[in-house]
Write a protein that holds these residues in place. Structure first.
Motif: not given
Length: 74
Positions: A11-14, A19-20, A25-26, A49-50
């Motif tokens: 889950m931390k990897e996902i 976030k990356r 994209l931002l 993604l959000l």
């Protein structure tokens, strides 16, 4: 709807990947050289993604990735 079982490490990897990708994209959405049609597709992807990220992150973490639209833009 599809269920997914993951352990804490997965889950931390996902979360890291989400976030990356959202950060990339931002940055790209602020690039004036990118065509409007492509930006629209990027905005749609960002929203997807959000939405996924919102399911696992705290409200404070999600606020860091909320987009603030500038006046005069859609």
């Amino acid at each position: 709807m599809i269920g997914l079982l993951v352990n804490n490490k997965e889950m931390k990897e996902i979360e890291y990947l989400l976030k990356r990708e959202m950060e990339e994209l931002l940055l790209d959405l602020d690039n004036s050289r990118i065509d409007g049609l492509i930006k629209r597709a990027m905005e749609e992807r960002y929203e997807i993604l959000l939405g996924i990220y919102k399911r696992t992150a705290t409200k404070a973490e999600v606020l860091k990735y909320m987009r603030i639209l500038k006046k005069g833009t859609n």
